[in-house]
Write a protein that holds these residues in place. Structure first.
Motif, PDB file in Angstrom:
ATOM      1  N   ASP A   1       0.834  -1.197   0.000  1.00 26.07           N
ATOM      2  CA  ASP A   1       0.000   0.000   0.000  1.00 26.07           C
ATOM      3  C   ASP A   1       0.871   1.249   0.000  1.00 26.07           C
ATOM      4  O   ASP A   1       2.100   1.175   0.017  1.00 26.07           O
ATOM      5  CB  ASP A   1      -0.961  -0.013   1.194  1.00 26.07           C
ATOM      6  N   GLU A   2       0.247   2.401  -0.014  1.00 25.37           N
ATOM      7  CA  GLU A   2       0.972   3.653  -0.136  1.00 25.37           C
ATOM      8  C   GLU A   2       1.830   3.942   1.087  1.00 25.37           C
ATOM      9  O   GLU A   2       2.934   4.481   0.974  1.00 25.37           O
ATOM     10  CB  GLU A   2       0.000   4.815  -0.363  1.00 25.37           C
ATOM     11  N   ALA A   3       1.345   3.572   2.276  1.00 17.77           N
ATOM     12  CA  ALA A   3       2.146   3.796   3.482  1.00 17.77           C
ATOM     13  C   ALA A   3       3.433   2.982   3.424  1.00 17.77           C
ATOM     14  O   ALA A   3       4.513   3.475   3.769  1.00 17.77           O
ATOM     15  CB  ALA A   3       1.338   3.437   4.717  1.00 17.77           C
ATOM     16  N   GLY A   4       3.326   1.745   2.983  1.00 20.28           N
ATOM     17  CA  GLY A   4       4.514   0.918   2.826  1.00 20.28           C
ATOM     18  C   GLY A   4       5.436   1.444   1.752  1.00 20.28           C
ATOM     19  O   GLY A   4       6.668   1.403   1.892  1.00 20.28           O
ATOM     20  N   GLU A   5       4.855   1.943   0.679  1.00 22.12           N
ATOM     21  CA  GLU A   5       5.652   2.513  -0.398  1.00 22.12           C
ATOM     22  C   GLU A   5       6.469   3.704   0.088  1.00 22.12           C
ATOM     23  O   GLU A   5       7.664   3.826  -0.227  1.00 22.12           O
ATOM     24  CB  GLU A   5       4.735   2.932  -1.549  1.00 22.12           C
ATOM     25  N   GLU A   6       5.849   4.567   0.860  1.00 27.36           N
ATOM     26  CA  GLU A   6       6.567   5.730   1.392  1.00 27.36           C
ATOM     27  C   GLU A   6       7.702   5.298   2.316  1.00 27.36           C
ATOM     28  O   GLU A   6       8.809   5.851   2.260  1.00 27.36           O
ATOM     29  CB  GLU A   6       5.594   6.633   2.143  1.00 27.36           C
ATOM     30  N   LEU A   7       7.443   4.292   3.156  1.00 27.29           N
ATOM     31  CA  LEU A   7       8.476   3.814   4.068  1.00 27.29           C
ATOM     32  C   LEU A   7       9.628   3.167   3.299  1.00 27.29           C
ATOM     33  O   LEU A   7      10.805   3.355   3.646  1.00 27.29           O
ATOM     34  CB  LEU A   7       7.864   2.823   5.061  1.00 27.29           C
ATOM     35  N   LEU A   8       9.316   2.415   2.260  1.00 27.96           N
ATOM     36  CA  LEU A   8      10.360   1.799   1.446  1.00 27.96           C
ATOM     37  C   LEU A   8      11.215   2.852   0.749  1.00 27.96           C
ATOM     38  O   LEU A   8      12.443   2.711   0.663  1.00 27.96           O
ATOM     39  CB  LEU A   8       9.740   0.859   0.418  1.00 27.96           C
ATOM     40  N   ARG A   9      10.604   3.907   0.258  1.00 33.55           N
ATOM     41  CA  ARG A   9      11.373   4.974  -0.379  1.00 33.55           C
ATOM     42  C   ARG A   9      12.310   5.647   0.623  1.00 33.55           C
ATOM     43  O   ARG A   9      13.462   5.985   0.293  1.00 33.55           O
ATOM     44  CB  ARG A   9      10.429   6.005  -0.989  1.00 33.55           C
ATOM     45  N   THR A  10      11.821   5.848   1.849  1.00 30.98           N
ATOM     46  CA  THR A  10      12.667   6.413   2.897  1.00 30.98           C
ATOM     47  C   THR A  10      13.849   5.496   3.186  1.00 30.98           C
ATOM     48  O   THR A  10      14.983   5.954   3.353  1.00 30.98           O
ATOM     49  CB  THR A  10      11.841   6.640   4.182  1.00 30.98           C
ATOM     50  N   ALA A  11      13.588   4.185   3.240  1.00 25.41           N
ATOM     51  CA  ALA A  11      14.649   3.217   3.489  1.00 25.41           C
ATOM     52  C   ALA A  11      15.653   3.192   2.350  1.00 25.41           C
ATOM     53  O   ALA A  11      16.869   3.097   2.573  1.00 25.41           O
ATOM     54  CB  ALA A  11      14.045   1.828   3.702  1.00 25.41           C
ATOM     55  N   GLU A  12      15.183   3.268   1.122  1.00 25.71           N
ATOM     56  CA  GLU A  12      16.094   3.286  -0.035  1.00 25.71           C
ATOM     57  C   GLU A  12      17.010   4.497   0.007  1.00 25.71           C
ATOM     58  O   GLU A  12      18.223   4.391  -0.255  1.00 25.71           O
ATOM     59  CB  GLU A  12      15.272   3.275  -1.328  1.00 25.71           C
ATOM     60  N   ALA A  13      16.460   5.652   0.369  1.00 26.01           N
ATOM     61  CA  ALA A  13      17.285   6.861   0.469  1.00 26.01           C
ATOM     62  C   ALA A  13      18.307   6.725   1.590  1.00 26.01           C
ATOM     63  O   ALA A  13      19.474   7.133   1.447  1.00 26.01           O
ATOM     64  CB  ALA A  13      16.389   8.077   0.703  1.00 26.01           C
ATOM     65  N   ALA A  14      17.890   6.143   2.725  1.00 26.25           N
ATOM     66  CA  ALA A  14      18.816   5.941   3.836  1.00 26.25           C
ATOM     67  C   ALA A  14      19.944   4.995   3.454  1.00 26.25           C
ATOM     68  O   ALA A  14      21.108   5.197   3.831  1.00 26.25           O
ATOM     69  CB  ALA A  14      18.061   5.403   5.052  1.00 26.25           C
ATOM     70  N   ALA A  15      19.617   3.947   2.696  1.00 21.07           N
ATOM     71  CA  ALA A  15      20.647   2.996   2.254  1.00 21.07           C
ATOM     72  C   ALA A  15      21.639   3.663   1.327  1.00 21.07           C
ATOM     73  O   ALA A  15      22.854   3.434   1.425  1.00 21.07           O
ATOM     74  CB  ALA A  15      19.984   1.803   1.571  1.00 21.07           C
ATOM     75  N   ARG A  16      21.151   4.489   0.428  1.00 24.30           N
ATOM     76  CA  ARG A  16      22.068   5.185  -0.493  1.00 24.30           C
ATOM     77  C   ARG A  16      23.023   6.094   0.272  1.00 24.30           C
ATOM     78  O   ARG A  16      24.214   6.161  -0.056  1.00 24.30           O
ATOM     79  CB  ARG A  16      21.263   5.971  -1.525  1.00 24.30           C
ATOM     80  N   ARG A  17      22.524   6.756   1.298  1.00 25.11           N
ATOM     81  CA  ARG A  17      23.399   7.618   2.105  1.00 25.11           C
ATOM     82  C   ARG A  17      24.434   6.784   2.853  1.00 25.11           C
ATOM     83  O   ARG A  17      25.611   7.144   2.926  1.00 25.11           O
ATOM     84  CB  ARG A  17      22.571   8.432   3.099  1.00 25.11           C
ATOM     85  N   ALA A  18      24.009   5.649   3.411  1.00 20.39           N
ATOM     86  CA  ALA A  18      24.925   4.804   4.177  1.00 20.39           C
ATOM     87  C   ALA A  18      26.031   4.229   3.296  1.00 20.39           C
ATOM     88  O   ALA A  18      27.157   3.995   3.769  1.00 20.39           O
ATOM     89  CB  ALA A  18      24.153   3.668   4.846  1.00 20.39           C
ATOM     90  N   LEU A  19      25.714   4.006   2.029  1.00 16.11           N
ATOM     91  CA  LEU A  19      26.667   3.385   1.113  1.00 16.11           C
ATOM     92  C   LEU A  19      27.385   4.403   0.221  1.00 16.11           C
ATOM     93  O   LEU A  19      28.098   4.011  -0.703  1.00 16.11           O
ATOM     94  CB  LEU A  19      25.938   2.355   0.241  1.00 16.11           C
ATOM     95  N   ASP A  20      27.209   5.660   0.527  1.00 12.31           N
ATOM     96  CA  ASP A  20      27.811   6.700  -0.301  1.00 12.31           C
ATOM     97  C   ASP A  20      29.332   6.684  -0.248  1.00 12.31           C
ATOM     98  O   ASP A  20      29.998   6.995  -1.234  1.00 12.31           O
ATOM     99  CB  ASP A  20      27.287   8.069   0.137  1.00 12.31           C
ATOM    100  N   ASP A  21      29.893   6.313   0.912  1.00  6.12           N
ATOM    101  CA  ASP A  21      31.350   6.393   1.072  1.00  6.12           C
ATOM    102  C   ASP A  21      32.006   5.056   1.389  1.00  6.12           C
ATOM    103  O   ASP A  21      33.176   5.009   1.770  1.00  6.12           O
ATOM    104  CB  ASP A  21      31.701   7.396   2.179  1.00  6.12           C
ATOM    105  N   ARG A  22      31.263   3.955   1.252  1.00 10.48           N
ATOM    106  CA  ARG A  22      31.840   2.632   1.553  1.00 10.48           C
ATOM    107  C   ARG A  22      30.996   1.547   0.911  1.00 10.48           C
ATOM    108  O   ARG A  22      29.786   1.731   0.706  1.00 10.48           O
ATOM    109  CB  ARG A  22      31.935   2.418   3.057  1.00 10.48           C
ATOM    110  N   PRO A  23      31.595   0.406   0.602  1.00 14.25           N
ATOM    111  CA  PRO A  23      30.822  -0.720   0.089  1.00 14.25           C
ATOM    112  C   PRO A  23      30.003  -1.358   1.208  1.00 14.25           C
ATOM    113  O   PRO A  23      30.291  -1.194   2.394  1.00 14.25           O
ATOM    114  CB  PRO A  23      31.896  -1.681  -0.428  1.00 14.25           C
ATOM    115  N   VAL A  24      28.973  -2.093   0.832  1.00 14.27           N
ATOM    116  CA  VAL A  24      28.048  -2.643   1.819  1.00 14.27           C
ATOM    117  C   VAL A  24      28.743  -3.549   2.826  1.00 14.27           C
ATOM    118  O   VAL A  24      28.412  -3.546   4.021  1.00 14.27           O
ATOM    119  CB  VAL A  24      26.891  -3.389   1.108  1.00 14.27           C
ATOM    120  N   GLU A  25      29.755  -4.307   2.383  1.00 11.93           N
ATOM    121  CA  GLU A  25      30.410  -5.246   3.308  1.00 11.93           C
ATOM    122  C   GLU A  25      31.227  -4.538   4.384  1.00 11.93           C
ATOM    123  O   GLU A  25      31.653  -5.166   5.352  1.00 11.93           O
ATOM    124  CB  GLU A  25      31.279  -6.235   2.544  1.00 11.93           C
TER     125      GLU A  25
END
Length: 246
Positions: A43-67
């Motif tokens: 649903d839309e609430a889940g979609e908004e939360l997933l988009r927030t999580a995707e943005a947070a992941a991109r920030r976390a991985l901006d300066d280092r690889p995931v491992e």
């Protein structure tokens, strides 16, 4: 008509075997048992939360690889300790973070929610349908004989874990292999799930405070999924050990 599920009984019967804590003394898990959920598709609430999580992941991985993320690295070491190869079988957190750049999966209301919380808090998190569960959850080192209901090549199959592999089980078999790698088909969350079990896993350097914050965040989102949602919670630490077979 099936007997109603008593959430507290499910958690009171839960076990983490001593052999698991012997392998990883700093392991902690918070389990949430939930009923009264209003089921549904993404649903839309889940979609908004997933988009927030995707943005947070991109920030976390901006300066280092995931491992190189601290909690991902810790889980890679634990996987090696029980014989798994983390390059081939990635813990659920690492797998989600690697997908965030191209988009996290959209599955159903409950799965979308817990995947987003997992990424936002960088903690492996799994969900099971308690109506399809048999007995209480148990984390143990496998004998190799336990059945695991999964899909391979598009066909339903029964596999078995490697001896010594760390697995979540119920009385009917394995519900999640390699600690938090792959969940089974039998107990997976569906669009009609109204009662569920969620598992949040933590290793050092994740603090107790951070683990409980993730659990609180998950609970807050779950409470919005129906007027009669009820949640029971239990923490497992090295002080709550049981020998396999107890």
């Amino acid at each position: 008509m099936p007997e109603p599920i008593v959430l507290e009984q499910v958690l009171d019967g839960g076990r983490v075997d001593a052999a698991v804590f012997a392998l990883c003394p700093d392991y902690r898990a918070v389990l949430l048992a939930v009923d009264g959920l209003v089921p549904g598709p993404s649903d839309e609430a889940g979609e908004e939360l997933l988009r927030t999580a995707e943005a947070a992941a991109r920030r976390a991985l901006d300066d280092r690889p995931v491992e190189r993320l601290p909690h991902v690295a810790a889980w890679r070491e634990v996987y090696r300790a029980f014989g798994a190869k983390p390059q081939r079988t990635r813990n659920s957190l690492e797998a989600l973070l690697r997908r965030a750049a191209s988009g996290l999966p959209r599955v159903n209301r409950l799965t979308d929610l817990y995947n987003a919380v997992s990424v936002l808090h960088q903690i492996p998190l799994g969900g099971e349908d308690l109506a399809r569960y048999r007995g209480a959850p148990r984390l143990l080192r496998a004998t190799g004989e336990e059945p695991f209901d999964t899909v391979a090549g598009g066909e339903a199959v029964i596999e078995h874990p490697e001896p010594g592999e760390v697995v979540w089980c119920d009385e009917a078999g394995v519900t999640c292999r390699r600690w938090n790698w792959r969940q089974g088909r039998r107990t997976q969350l569906r669009e009609d799930t109204t009662t569920a079990l969620f598992v949040l896993d933590a290793l050092h350097p994740v603090t107790d405070e951070a683990l409980h914050a993730a659990a609180e965040d998950l609970a807050a989102h779950l409470e919005r999924l129906g007027p009669d949602v009820r949640i029971a919670r239990r923490l497992f630490t090295a002080g709550t050990t049981f020998d396999q077979g107890d």
